[in-house]
Design an enzyme around this catalytic site. Sequence first.
Site, PDB file in Angstrom:
ATOM      1  N   ASP A   1       0.905  -1.150   0.000  1.00 60.29           N
ATOM      2  CA  ASP A   1       0.000   0.000   0.000  1.00 60.29           C
ATOM      3  C   ASP A   1       0.940   1.195   0.000  1.00 60.29           C
ATOM      4  O   ASP A   1       1.560   1.492   1.029  1.00 60.29           O
ATOM      5  CB  ASP A   1      -0.884   0.014   1.252  1.00 60.29           C
ATOM      6  CG  ASP A   1      -1.861   1.183   1.232  1.00 60.29           C
ATOM      7  OD1 ASP A   1      -1.504   2.250   0.673  1.00 60.29           O
ATOM      8  OD2 ASP A   1      -2.980   1.058   1.758  1.00 60.29           O
ATOM      9  N   HIS A   2       1.066   1.845  -1.147  1.00 60.41           N
ATOM     10  CA  HIS A   2       2.152   2.819  -1.261  1.00 60.41           C
ATOM     11  C   HIS A   2       1.980   4.014  -0.310  1.00 60.41           C
ATOM     12  O   HIS A   2       2.936   4.712  -0.027  1.00 60.41           O
ATOM     13  CB  HIS A   2       2.348   3.273  -2.713  1.00 60.41           C
ATOM     14  CG  HIS A   2       1.245   4.110  -3.248  1.00 60.41           C
ATOM     15  ND1 HIS A   2       0.140   3.565  -3.841  1.00 60.41           N
ATOM     16  CD2 HIS A   2       1.068   5.440  -3.277  1.00 60.41           C
ATOM     17  CE1 HIS A   2      -0.671   4.540  -4.201  1.00 60.41           C
ATOM     18  NE2 HIS A   2      -0.130   5.692  -3.881  1.00 60.41           N
TER      19      HIS A   2
ATOM     20  N   HIS B   1      -6.176   2.434   1.447  1.00 57.09           N
ATOM     21  CA  HIS B   1      -5.379   3.597   1.858  1.00 57.09           C
ATOM     22  C   HIS B   1      -5.948   4.307   3.094  1.00 57.09           C
ATOM     23  O   HIS B   1      -5.230   4.575   4.054  1.00 57.09           O
ATOM     24  CB  HIS B   1      -5.276   4.610   0.716  1.00 57.09           C
ATOM     25  CG  HIS B   1      -4.728   4.033  -0.548  1.00 57.09           C
ATOM     26  ND1 HIS B   1      -3.638   3.191  -0.564  1.00 57.09           N
ATOM     27  CD2 HIS B   1      -5.091   4.171  -1.842  1.00 57.09           C
ATOM     28  CE1 HIS B   1      -3.374   2.846  -1.808  1.00 57.09           C
ATOM     29  NE2 HIS B   1      -4.248   3.426  -2.602  1.00 57.09           N
TER      30      HIS B   1
END
Length: 488
Positions: free
Chosen positions: A177-178, A240
């Site tokens: 999950d950047h 996110h």
Amino acid sequence: MVSRLIPVDPFDLVIFGGTGDLARRKILPALFRRFCAGQMSPDTQIIAAARSALDTATYRGFVTEALNEFVPNRACEEGTLAGFLAIIDYVAIDATGKDGWETLVERIQGNRVRAFYFSVGPSLFAPLAERINSYGLSTQTSRIVVEKPFGHDLTSARALNAILADNFDESQIYRIDHYLGKETVQNLMAIRFGNMLFEPLWNSQYVDHIQITVAESVGVGGRGGYYDRAGAMRDMMQNHLMQLLCLIAMEPPAKFDPDAVRDEKLKVIRALDPVQPHHIVRGQYNAAPGDEDAHPSYREAVEDPRSTTESYIALKAHISNWRWANTPFYLRTGKRLVARSSVINVMFKDAPHAIFGQEAGRHANVLSIRLQPNEGITLKVTIKEPGPGGMRLLDVPLDMSFAEALGAEGEDPPDAYERLIVDVIRGNQTLFMRGDEVEAAWGWTDPIIAGWQARGDVPKPYDSGSTGPGDAELLMKRDGRKWQGINP
Ligand code: NAP
């Protein structure tokens, strides 16, 4: 301030989907920046893999173009690009067949760290995991990096977790999950758990509510087909925003260790109450007035005039635990909003007694954690307005911009993908989602989505370039609160 650079040992990295958009825009630029910084050894090997029949020279041309476009300002010496291209190779491979696998096996030898990056559509995650294993590419030092989306709902996430678990140990699986790779997100933990100042106030006694906003100014663009099957809930909220919520709300872990951190995040998700239908606002954007061709409506963009998928969502969540009882968390995310801005605002309560009288006004502290653009943290504090004329109060920001504080002059701060890829190579899973976390998050969002389907819920229209549907403002207003602005 120059950050300390600790080189990583040489490794093998296979990028499945090496010709795709993510590889071009994010993964290759991230690797190049780390190479430029001197963190990667020239003995490292990067193998791009996709079905297209390319030779290595052609692929290196593709890499050069991508770097020219996405890393135009380079702080490294001339000749570094040639050095980087020299460690890049290409293998034509079919994730669902036999083509190319024997060649890949020949190219990866030895027992150094080998990472397989799944930068392909989610339907290929399982076939890739199975083939890596069946071709004997999985060793003690192997790890896989799995892109989003991880499942479409709880059932599909469980099925994918089961297939991955058949082929790899959980300690080898890096679900990316950047958002978790952003400097500010880690700073959030440093600020909370490295200082005495905030943690005593970090609870419902002092925090009135928390706002998490992830606003995008772009529309669905070329991702319409995928997006219309997902919507903002699946595409952004389930991963996110939930991850940010966990980091804000979790208890201090006993140590900064991957499982200790992830255990605490999981407890937050499990403590979330089901969301009441009247605490959710769904929206769908209209075309930009006067600019319909360049910015069509959501329904035109996804080519479905009757689509009921949401491009915007705002909701009020409650965490039923000792720390957060009665402190609501307001989460919102959407496309085609007024600006691109991701911010967490911790809204502290007013002082219990106003000693300065009516004219001084009401003031409360706000801790703003900005994730993009311009990562940084601001604390709004109240001071006396300068000059004579009585005791008037003024809110001023104490600002800590990471770009200024940490970046070398003229250099962009490290991208999230740089940090995450280095963490994969080092074997540090702290910033990656564990299988049970992902399942718990789907367990919370699935009933919400099922409720919309059962009720035939239709999203509210909102104007492109606005802050979202008016009902989202009402969600706050009903509670006597207001969203903070969405500022670039
Ligand atoms: P993309 O541009 O469509 O690229 C897909 C890649 O997969 C191409 O390199 C394609 O090359 C390869 N591929 C397709 N079928 C294959 C097969 N059977 N065997 C081997 N390779 C195959 O997709 P993307 O945008 O890069 O996204 C990749 C993944 O990252 C997706 O899961 C996406 O959800 C996720 N993601 C993307 C972004 C983004 O900004 N793009 C952001 C977050 C997450 P060939 O056609 O030559 O095989």
